[in-house]
Design a protein around this motif. Structure first.
Motif, mmCIF file in Angstrom:
data_model
loop_
_atom_site.group_PDB
_atom_site.id
_atom_site.type_symbol
_atom_site.label_atom_id
_atom_site.label_comp_id
_atom_site.label_asym_id
_atom_site.label_seq_id
_atom_site.Cartn_x
_atom_site.Cartn_y
_atom_site.Cartn_z
ATOM 1 N N HIS A 29 -10.617 13.359 -4.760
ATOM 2 C CA HIS A 29 -11.962 12.861 -4.549
ATOM 3 C C HIS A 29 -12.041 12.258 -3.153
ATOM 4 C CE1 HIS A 29 -12.793 13.368 -8.843
ATOM 5 N NE2 HIS A 29 -11.602 12.845 -9.043
ATOM 6 N N ALA A 30 -13.227 12.217 -2.594
ATOM 7 C CA ALA A 30 -13.400 11.680 -1.245
ATOM 8 C C ALA A 30 -13.328 10.162 -1.300
ATOM 9 C CB ALA A 30 -14.743 12.130 -0.674
ATOM 10 N N ALA A 31 -12.205 9.603 -0.876
ATOM 11 C CA ALA A 31 -12.029 8.161 -0.883
ATOM 12 C C ALA A 31 -10.889 7.801 0.052
ATOM 13 C CB ALA A 31 -11.732 7.659 -2.291
ATOM 14 N N PRO A 32 -11.134 7.785 1.392
ATOM 15 C CA PRO A 32 -10.055 7.440 2.318
ATOM 16 C C PRO A 32 -9.403 6.112 1.944
ATOM 17 C CG PRO A 32 -11.934 8.296 3.516
ATOM 18 C CD PRO A 32 -12.379 8.115 2.088
ATOM 19 N N ALA A 33 -8.081 6.081 1.968
ATOM 20 C CA ALA A 33 -7.325 4.916 1.518
ATOM 21 C C ALA A 33 -7.628 3.676 2.341
ATOM 22 C CB ALA A 33 -5.838 5.226 1.577
ATOM 23 N N GLN A 34 -7.556 2.523 1.681
ATOM 24 C CA GLN A 34 -7.781 1.229 2.303
ATOM 25 C C GLN A 34 -6.558 0.333 2.090
ATOM 26 O OE1 GLN A 34 -10.436 0.261 4.165
ATOM 27 N NE2 GLN A 34 -11.312 2.320 3.945
ATOM 28 N N PRO A 35 -6.315 -0.642 2.991
ATOM 29 C CA PRO A 35 -5.169 -1.549 2.840
ATOM 30 C C PRO A 35 -5.262 -2.358 1.553
ATOM 31 C CG PRO A 35 -6.109 -1.705 5.041
ATOM 32 C CD PRO A 35 -7.079 -0.905 4.221
ATOM 33 N N GLY A 36 -4.116 -2.629 0.985
ATOM 34 C CA GLY A 36 -4.051 -3.431 -0.227
ATOM 35 C C GLY A 36 -2.614 -3.728 -0.572
ATOM 36 N N ALA A 37 -2.412 -4.364 -1.702
ATOM 37 C CA ALA A 37 -1.066 -4.669 -2.166
ATOM 38 C C ALA A 37 -0.398 -3.395 -2.650
ATOM 39 C CB ALA A 37 -1.117 -5.698 -3.279
ATOM 40 N N GLY A 38 0.742 -3.065 -2.063
ATOM 41 C CA GLY A 38 1.458 -1.860 -2.442
ATOM 42 C C GLY A 38 2.201 -2.022 -3.750
ATOM 43 N N PRO A 39 2.654 -0.913 -4.317
ATOM 44 C CA PRO A 39 3.337 -0.970 -5.611
ATOM 45 C C PRO A 39 4.726 -1.587 -5.557
ATOM 46 C CG PRO A 39 3.395 1.255 -4.747
ATOM 47 C CD PRO A 39 2.493 0.474 -3.835
ATOM 48 N N TYR A 40 5.269 -1.770 -4.360
ATOM 49 C CA TYR A 40 6.641 -2.255 -4.250
ATOM 50 C C TYR A 40 6.747 -3.687 -3.737
ATOM 51 C CZ TYR A 40 7.636 2.621 -5.071
ATOM 52 O OH TYR A 40 7.694 3.876 -5.634
ATOM 53 N N GLY A 41 5.623 -4.299 -3.417
ATOM 54 C CA GLY A 41 5.648 -5.679 -2.978
ATOM 55 C C GLY A 41 5.882 -5.839 -1.490
ATOM 56 N N ALA A 42 6.016 -7.100 -1.076
ATOM 57 C CA ALA A 42 6.145 -7.437 0.339
ATOM 58 C C ALA A 42 7.504 -7.027 0.894
ATOM 59 C CB ALA A 42 5.944 -8.936 0.518
ATOM 60 N N LEU A 43 7.560 -6.829 2.204
ATOM 61 C CA LEU A 43 8.811 -6.512 2.873
ATOM 62 C C LEU A 43 9.633 -7.777 3.051
ATOM 63 C CD1 LEU A 43 7.632 -4.031 5.666
ATOM 64 C CD2 LEU A 43 8.188 -3.576 3.263
ATOM 65 N N GLY A 44 10.942 -7.639 2.887
ATOM 66 C CA GLY A 44 11.836 -8.765 3.068
ATOM 67 C C GLY A 44 12.309 -8.904 4.498
ATOM 68 N N SER A 45 13.285 -9.756 4.707
ATOM 69 C CA SER A 45 13.888 -9.935 6.027
ATOM 70 C C SER A 45 14.736 -8.720 6.369
ATOM 71 C CB SER A 45 14.752 -11.197 6.034
ATOM 72 O OG SER A 45 13.982 -12.336 5.716
ATOM 73 N N PRO A 46 15.007 -8.494 7.654
ATOM 74 C CA PRO A 46 15.825 -7.338 8.027
ATOM 75 C C PRO A 46 17.210 -7.404 7.382
ATOM 76 C CG PRO A 46 14.751 -8.279 9.951
ATOM 77 C CD PRO A 46 14.521 -9.237 8.824
ATOM 78 N N ASP A 47 17.672 -6.259 6.861
ATOM 79 C CA ASP A 47 19.028 -6.219 6.318
ATOM 80 C C ASP A 47 20.024 -5.954 7.439
ATOM 81 O OD1 ASP A 47 18.868 -3.506 6.890
ATOM 82 O OD2 ASP A 47 18.831 -2.844 4.804
ATOM 83 N N ALA A 48 21.257 -5.691 7.084
ATOM 84 C CA ALA A 48 22.302 -5.494 8.092
ATOM 85 C C ALA A 48 22.036 -4.291 8.977
ATOM 86 C CB ALA A 48 23.656 -5.354 7.403
ATOM 87 N N ASN A 49 21.182 -3.360 8.497
ATOM 88 C CA ASN A 49 20.852 -2.165 9.278
ATOM 89 C C ASN A 49 19.531 -2.292 10.018
ATOM 90 O OD1 ASN A 49 23.174 -0.729 8.363
ATOM 91 N ND2 ASN A 49 22.133 -0.378 6.405
ATOM 92 N N GLY A 50 18.920 -3.474 9.965
ATOM 93 C CA GLY A 50 17.662 -3.703 10.658
ATOM 94 C C GLY A 50 16.448 -3.208 9.913
#
Length: 385
Positions: A29-50
């Motif tokens: 359906h015609a509905a360009p995506a908009q920002p919102g809360a993703g299914p995986y939650g917020a990003l954490g701090s960088p890990d050992a690989n950045g």
């Protein structure tokens, strides 16, 4: 409004889903995506690989340009780009292009059922600037040259059979490919500022040596019905393929391309858009456009795209803030991961392992900003099935 609803089921791998076309059921359906809360939650701090990842996810580096892959004898190629995964007995294979010119080509890494690296090897050599590509239903890898009058090469992920140049698929600045097993055709993107969207229909499905190359035609808008017209000279010997058909639809820098259940998703980097072509209805519309976003657009520099059986699209950034973003079936776009300290690079080659639990991708130029600094990663975690 939900743009697409899909049958949730066992994951048989992103590449298989992209070209199998039987996992998903739904209408667009015609509905360009908009920002919102993703299914995986917020990003954490960088890990050992950045890498900044959501809770529950972890990363490892599987290869670095110029270095041996694990304990194998294969030296990982420079500028790793488009990729795909293939089931291999109880394990799997990840293939990756090399976007350098000359001597591009592609390589592969083989994994055991536990994810241990058991082999690595070359599957294509002596080609030019192999950017993206796509998997076929018969388990070959289409490696595409991103140069003027470039070719498509059909390669063997197991490295047993010799690669074959597929001239009938046209000579132009190729980017990505996605096979539609229902209509028995292959969609192709073109990475130029006035590029086109193509489809190649082989004379015999499973044999890409001969067939018909067509270009998409439509009006000046971003949605509506489309038609297809045959490209008279796929070789582009005297006139570029994109200039042979009057009324061919122009796209500003075609990039990633991904098919699932009657829909071919493709991206254009010049205007930061994700398009959806409904092959059953022969219509086109926007799945994402950063100029239509309310507030700050989380996804810019759109590039390679892949998806999962949950209906989530994963879109990698060429630049932007070095993220892979997710676009959900209910039209939410959100950051899934971010790579810190590599602003001179781009994210390439996202592909899921056959069980859907591991995501592979590369930072093409790594921390150095040079093609010799490429890094290929694996992210493991609770991806939606």
């Amino acid at each position: 409004m939900e743009r697409r609803s899909f049958l949730r089921g066992a994951v048989i791998g992103t590449s298989a889903a992209a070209f199998g076309g039987t996992l998903w059921r739904g209408a667009a359906h015609a509905a360009p995506a908009q920002p919102g809360a993703g299914p995986y939650g917020a990003l954490g701090s960088p890990d050992a690989n950045g890498l900044r990842l959501p809770s529950g996810f972890s990363s490892r580096v599987i290869a670095r340009s110029g270095q041996k892959v694990g304990s194998t004898a294969y030296t990982w190629h420079n500028a790793p780009d488009g990729g795909a995964c293939y089931a291999d007995g109880t394990g799997w294979i990840y293939v990756s292009n090399s976007e350098i010119n000359p001597s591009g080509g592609a390589g592969a890494v083989r994994f055991s059922s536990t994810g241990a690296i058991t082999g690595a090897y070359r599957i294509l050599s002596s080609t030019r600037q192999n950017c993206a590509g796509g998997k076929t239903p018969w388990n070959t890898w289409l490696s595409c040259e991103e140069v003027d009058r470039g070719y498509v090469y059909e390669t063997d992920p197991w490295g047993v059979k010799a690669a074959v140049r597929r001239d009938a698929m046209g000579r132009f600045k190729h980017e990505a490919a996605a096979a539609d097993p229902v209509r028995r055709t292959v969609y192709l993107t073109e990475d130029t500022t006035d590029g086109c969207f193509y489809r190649f229909t082989p004379t015999t499905w499973g044999d890409l040596s001969a067939g018909r190359l067509e270009v998409l035609k439509m009006g000046s808008g971003t949605s509506g019905p489309v038609t297809w017209a045959t490209v008279p000279d796929p070789s582009g010997a005297s006139t570029a393929t994109r200039n042979q058909v009057s009324g061919a639809k122009r796209f500003t820098g075609g990039e990633g391309c991904y098919y699932a259940d009657d829909i071919c998703w493709f991206t254009t980097k010049g205007d930061n858009r994700v398009w959806q072509y409904n092959a059953a209805a022969q219509t086109i519309e926007l799945a994402y456009d950063d100029s239509l976003v309310n507030g700050t657009a989380p996804l810019t520099g759109v590039d390679n795209v892949t998806g999962t059986s949950s209906g989530d699209l994963f879109v990698a950034e060429d630049g932007g803030n070095m993220e892979i973003c997710v676009i959900t079936p209910d039209d939410v776009v959100a950051s899934f991961l971010r790579i810190d300290g590599q602003s001179g690079s781009e994210i390439t080659g996202p592909a899921f392992s056959p069980d859907g639990k591991r995501l592979y991708f590369s930072s093409q130029r790594g921390t150095s900003g040079s093609s010799s600094g490429g890094i290929t990663y694996e992210v493991t975690g609770p991806f939606r099935g």
